[in-house]
Design a protein around this motif. Structure first.
Motif, PDB file in Angstrom:
ATOM      1  N   GLY A 102       1.989   3.142  -3.625  1.00  0.00           N
ATOM      2  CA  GLY A 102       2.912   3.813  -2.536  1.00  0.00           C
ATOM      3  C   GLY A 102       2.958   5.393  -2.859  1.00  0.00           C
ATOM      4  O   GLY A 102       2.897   6.296  -1.804  1.00  0.00           O
ATOM      5  N   GLU A 103       2.832   5.745  -4.378  1.00  0.00           N
ATOM      6  CA  GLU A 103       2.733   7.195  -4.704  1.00  0.00           C
ATOM      7  C   GLU A 103       1.418   7.961  -4.236  1.00  0.00           C
ATOM      8  O   GLU A 103       1.083   9.061  -4.206  1.00  0.00           O
ATOM      9  N   PHE A 104       0.107   7.197  -4.035  1.00  0.00           N
ATOM     10  CA  PHE A 104      -0.924   7.471  -3.878  1.00  0.00           C
ATOM     11  C   PHE A 104      -1.406   7.168  -2.354  1.00  0.00           C
ATOM     12  O   PHE A 104      -2.674   7.190  -1.784  1.00  0.00           O
ATOM     13  N   GLY A 105      -0.315   7.077  -1.397  1.00  0.00           N
ATOM     14  CA  GLY A 105      -0.528   7.177  -0.069  1.00  0.00           C
ATOM     15  C   GLY A 105      -0.819   5.797   0.584  1.00  0.00           C
ATOM     16  O   GLY A 105      -0.865   5.815   1.911  1.00  0.00           O
ATOM     17  N   GLY A 106      -0.542   4.783  -0.146  1.00  0.00           N
ATOM     18  CA  GLY A 106      -0.411   3.432   0.501  1.00  0.00           C
ATOM     19  C   GLY A 106       0.676   3.261   1.270  1.00  0.00           C
ATOM     20  O   GLY A 106       2.026   3.526   0.653  1.00  0.00           O
ATOM     21  N   ASP A 107       0.784   2.841   2.314  1.00  0.00           N
ATOM     22  CA  ASP A 107       2.213   2.899   3.320  1.00  0.00           C
ATOM     23  C   ASP A 107       2.700   1.080   3.101  1.00  0.00           C
ATOM     24  O   ASP A 107       1.903   0.451   3.360  1.00  0.00           O
ATOM     25  N   LEU A 108       3.474   1.240   2.244  1.00  0.00           N
ATOM     26  CA  LEU A 108       4.211  -0.139   1.910  1.00  0.00           C
ATOM     27  C   LEU A 108       5.277  -0.438   2.915  1.00  0.00           C
ATOM     28  O   LEU A 108       5.785  -1.265   2.793  1.00  0.00           O
ATOM     29  N   SER A 109       5.497   0.266   3.711  1.00  0.00           N
ATOM     30  CA  SER A 109       6.880   0.111   4.627  1.00  0.00           C
ATOM     31  C   SER A 109       6.545  -0.957   5.560  1.00  0.00           C
ATOM     32  O   SER A 109       7.787  -1.566   5.770  1.00  0.00           O
ATOM     33  N   HIS A 110       5.549  -1.450   5.905  1.00  0.00           N
ATOM     34  CA  HIS A 110       5.503  -2.714   6.501  1.00  0.00           C
ATOM     35  C   HIS A 110       4.858  -3.826   5.805  1.00  0.00           C
ATOM     36  O   HIS A 110       4.608  -4.892   6.419  1.00  0.00           O
ATOM     37  N   ALA A 111       4.518  -3.712   4.497  1.00  0.00           N
ATOM     38  CA  ALA A 111       3.915  -4.511   3.595  1.00  0.00           C
ATOM     39  C   ALA A 111       4.943  -5.867   3.642  1.00  0.00           C
ATOM     40  O   ALA A 111       5.904  -5.823   3.392  1.00  0.00           O
ATOM     41  N   ARG A 112       4.277  -6.993   3.842  1.00  0.00           N
ATOM     42  CA  ARG A 112       4.963  -8.269   3.316  1.00  0.00           C
ATOM     43  C   ARG A 112       5.050  -8.533   1.807  1.00  0.00           C
ATOM     44  O   ARG A 112       4.099  -8.235   1.155  1.00  0.00           O
ATOM     45  N   GLY A 113       5.892  -9.135   1.220  1.00  0.00           N
ATOM     46  CA  GLY A 113       6.070  -9.662  -0.017  1.00  0.00           C
ATOM     47  C   GLY A 113       4.903 -10.520  -0.529  1.00  0.00           C
ATOM     48  O   GLY A 113       4.260 -11.069   0.500  1.00  0.00           O
ATOM     49  N   VAL A 114       4.549 -10.641  -1.804  1.00  0.00           N
ATOM     50  CA  VAL A 114       3.747 -11.535  -2.245  1.00  0.00           C
ATOM     51  C   VAL A 114       4.237 -12.272  -3.922  1.00  0.00           C
ATOM     52  O   VAL A 114       4.981 -11.542  -4.467  1.00  0.00           O
ATOM     53  N   ASP A 143      -4.338  -3.633  -3.260  1.00  0.00           N
ATOM     54  CA  ASP A 143      -4.606  -2.993  -2.145  1.00  0.00           C
ATOM     55  C   ASP A 143      -5.745  -3.601  -0.935  1.00  0.00           C
ATOM     56  O   ASP A 143      -5.602  -3.298   0.271  1.00  0.00           O
ATOM     57  N   GLU A 144      -6.497  -4.771  -1.361  1.00  0.00           N
ATOM     58  CA  GLU A 144      -7.069  -5.361  -0.364  1.00  0.00           C
ATOM     59  C   GLU A 144      -6.271  -6.096   0.442  1.00  0.00           C
ATOM     60  O   GLU A 144      -6.298  -6.300   1.726  1.00  0.00           O
ATOM     61  N   HIS A 145      -5.280  -6.775  -0.199  1.00  0.00           N
ATOM     62  CA  HIS A 145      -4.394  -7.919   0.668  1.00  0.00           C
ATOM     63  C   HIS A 145      -3.463  -7.022   1.596  1.00  0.00           C
ATOM     64  O   HIS A 145      -3.045  -7.483   2.871  1.00  0.00           O
ATOM     65  N   TRP A 146      -2.976  -5.800   1.314  1.00  0.00           N
ATOM     66  CA  TRP A 146      -2.183  -4.971   2.138  1.00  0.00           C
ATOM     67  C   TRP A 146      -2.961  -4.071   3.053  1.00  0.00           C
ATOM     68  O   TRP A 146      -2.465  -3.439   3.790  1.00  0.00           O
ATOM     69  N   GLY A 147      -4.292  -4.120   2.748  1.00  0.00           N
ATOM     70  CA  GLY A 147      -5.178  -3.206   3.707  1.00  0.00           C
ATOM     71  C   GLY A 147      -4.759  -1.723   3.740  1.00  0.00           C
ATOM     72  O   GLY A 147      -5.060  -0.913   4.444  1.00  0.00           O
ATOM     73  N   LEU A 148      -4.682  -1.330   2.458  1.00  0.00           N
ATOM     74  CA  LEU A 148      -4.195   0.253   2.101  1.00  0.00           C
ATOM     75  C   LEU A 148      -5.517   0.941   2.110  1.00  0.00           C
ATOM     76  O   LEU A 148      -5.461   1.981   2.305  1.00  0.00           O
ATOM     77  N   GLY A 149      -6.751   0.582   1.866  1.00  0.00           N
ATOM     78  CA  GLY A 149      -7.948   1.286   2.045  1.00  0.00           C
ATOM     79  C   GLY A 149      -8.047   2.315   0.808  1.00  0.00           C
ATOM     80  O   GLY A 149      -8.897   3.321   1.131  1.00  0.00           O
ATOM     81  N   LEU A 150      -7.650   2.241  -0.273  1.00  0.00           N
ATOM     82  CA  LEU A 150      -7.785   3.115  -1.381  1.00  0.00           C
ATOM     83  C   LEU A 150      -9.124   2.839  -2.101  1.00  0.00           C
ATOM     84  O   LEU A 150      -9.443   1.402  -2.394  1.00  0.00           O
ATOM     85  N   ASP A 151      -9.800   3.758  -2.491  1.00  0.00           N
ATOM     86  CA  ASP A 151     -11.013   3.578  -3.251  1.00  0.00           C
ATOM     87  C   ASP A 151     -10.874   3.317  -4.490  1.00  0.00           C
ATOM     88  O   ASP A 151      -9.663   3.776  -5.058  1.00  0.00           O
ATOM     89  N   ARG A 152     -11.815   3.125  -5.530  1.00  0.00           N
ATOM     90  CA  ARG A 152     -11.592   2.715  -6.750  1.00  0.00           C
ATOM     91  C   ARG A 152     -11.369   3.920  -7.754  1.00  0.00           C
ATOM     92  O   ARG A 152     -10.312   3.582  -8.789  1.00  0.00           O
ATOM     93  N   PRO A 153     -11.685   5.030  -7.615  1.00  0.00           N
ATOM     94  CA  PRO A 153     -11.317   6.164  -8.348  1.00  0.00           C
ATOM     95  C   PRO A 153      -9.916   6.374  -8.212  1.00  0.00           C
ATOM     96  O   PRO A 153      -8.998   6.736  -9.141  1.00  0.00           O
ATOM     97  N   THR A 154      -9.207   6.294  -7.128  1.00  0.00           N
ATOM     98  CA  THR A 154      -7.720   6.274  -6.622  1.00  0.00           C
ATOM     99  C   THR A 154      -6.913   5.344  -7.068  1.00  0.00           C
ATOM    100  O   THR A 154      -6.177   5.227  -7.852  1.00  0.00           O
ATOM    101  N   LEU A 155      -7.586   3.941  -7.034  1.00  0.00           N
ATOM    102  CA  LEU A 155      -6.885   2.823  -7.916  1.00  0.00           C
ATOM    103  C   LEU A 155      -6.857   3.014  -9.283  1.00  0.00           C
ATOM    104  O   LEU A 155      -5.804   2.727  -9.855  1.00  0.00           O
ATOM    105  N   ALA A 156      -7.731   3.686  -9.831  1.00  0.00           N
ATOM    106  CA  ALA A 156      -7.771   4.035 -11.638  1.00  0.00           C
ATOM    107  C   ALA A 156      -6.419   5.003 -11.640  1.00  0.00           C
ATOM    108  O   ALA A 156      -5.833   4.838 -12.459  1.00  0.00           O
TER     109      ALA A 156
END
Length: 385
Positions: A102-114, A143-156
């Motif tokens: 969420g701090e790197f722009g992933g929108d978790l406001s509508h994400a379902r739990g896992v 990232d993949e399950h929630w469809g956040l679309g962050l690239d791998r350098p950002t995931l690092a």
């Protein structure tokens, strides 16, 4: 031994349903470039065969629950309650990643739990970055399950932030980058300031070389004092020399540094400046002469970590010296230090003799028996099923 099928089976056993998918990420060996990452410098790690797997299943609410083969109880938290101080112990790694997304722009406001179930065969405390393997596998899965679309350098960066802010370990971005960006038979040449990464073929097998890993069984913890103290020394040295980071200096600045700094801080700075140069020299040597010529750089790196940065332990020094004395091309400690593993690059046919020599040396010194195994550079994080 773990694998994707095992992770899926453990998920099903624990949660009573099949997972939606399984993702994995490897540990790493850092070929050269130690403690340079948080100084905006250069590193050169590669992924190893041992991995961490994360099986994931959807929930109908906004709770994230995580269970693992290495802890007795699951931990859960509502996504709205994720915060750096909301979780602790082992759960700080996976749940810290969920917060950091969420701090790197992933929108978790509508994400379902896992629900997550984690298995791993990356040795813990061996300096092979079991923590980054866990962070990277969870980051890729969420990232993949929630469809956040962050690239791998950002995931690092996500993994690094989780480790810094939630776990409390002041590490750089080396480990997560290796886990996420590596490819087979290659290492990742990473500029930790720009985050530009180049995958460089190593050709160990083609040149008849094997990388031996010697796990001394001396465990370490980066959240405790030694690592943080070294980072503080580097920051103090940079400030005293009027630069924002030691990356702004080179070995040509060592005379000025020695005149300005106390002896201990100077030696810490000297390690960083010379280690950055050694990483660049290693990449150039691989291009020009091949892996059989990088040995002296590995040896010099270890001497610098031992004498200037003072992060080795007697078991590590004995492993390195024994490998060198028995024909290794080069050898050094790998990882953050204060325990963990050494690596030795050697001709394939020397593996049995060097293994035996190290075990004999440890027995003679009355050290705990090391775990010794070979590694070949492997693929990075991926979805397995």
């Amino acid at each position: 031994m773990s694998d994707a099928a095992t992770a899926a089976a453990r998920f099903t056993e624990y949660y009573g349903r099949a997972p939606a998918g399984v993702w994995s990420a490897p540990g790493r060996v850092n070929l050269i470039g130690e403690h340079t990452d948080y100084n905006d410098g250069f590193v050169f790690p590669f992924a190893i065969a041992e991995r961490t797997w994360v099986a994931l299943g959807d929930r109908a609410d906004r709770v994230i629950r995580v269970a693992t083969s290495f802890a007795p109880d699951a931990v859960e938290i509502h996504l709205d309650d994720l915060a750096p101080d909301a979780v602790s112990d082992w759960a700080a790694y996976p749940l810290g990643v969920a917060w950091a997304l969420g701090e790197f722009g992933g929108d978790l406001s509508h994400a379902r739990g896992v629900d997550l179930f984690i298995t791993s065969d990356v040795p813990v405390g061996a300096g092979l970055s079991s923590s980054a393997a866990l962070e990277s596998a969870v980051a890729l899965a969420l990232d993949e399950h929630w469809g956040l679309g962050l690239d791998r350098p950002t995931l690092a960066k996500v993994g690094q932030l989780a480790e810094n802010r939630v776990v409390g370990a002041p590490t750089g971005i080396l480990d997560q980058s290796a886990s996420l960006l590596s490819t087979l038979d290659s290492a990742v040449f990473l500029d930790c300031r720009s985050l530009d990464a180049e995958v460089i073929p190593l050709h160990f097998a083609a040149e008849g070389l094997t990388l031996l890993v010697i796990d001394t069984k001396v465990t370490h913890a980066h959240a405790t004092g030694g690592y943080a103290a070294r980072r503080a020394s580097c920051e103090a040295g940079a400030a005293a020399l009027g630069v924002s980071s030691l990356r702004d200096l080179d070995v040509d600045d060592l005379d000025r540094a020695q005149a300005v700094l106390d002896d201990e801080t100077f030696r810490r700075v000297r390690h960083i400046l010379t280690e950055n140069r050694r990483v660049l020299d290693t990449v150039r040597t691989l291009h020009e002469r091949g892996p059989g010529a990088i040995g002296p750089l590995l040896d010099a790196s270890h001497a610098s970590m031992r004498d200037d940065f003072e992060i080795t332990v007697p078991e590590i020094d004995l492993a390195v010296a024994t490998a060198q004395a028995n024909g290794a091309v080069g050898a050094r400690m790998t990882g953050g230090g204060f325990g963990g593993s050494a690596i030795a690059l050697l001709a394939d046919d020397l593996v049995p003799a060097v293994t035996r020599a190290v075990r004999d040396a440890f027995a003679e010194a009355d050290y705990r028996e090391p775990v010794i195994f070979t590694e070949q550079p492997s693929d990075g994080a991926r979805r397995d099923r």
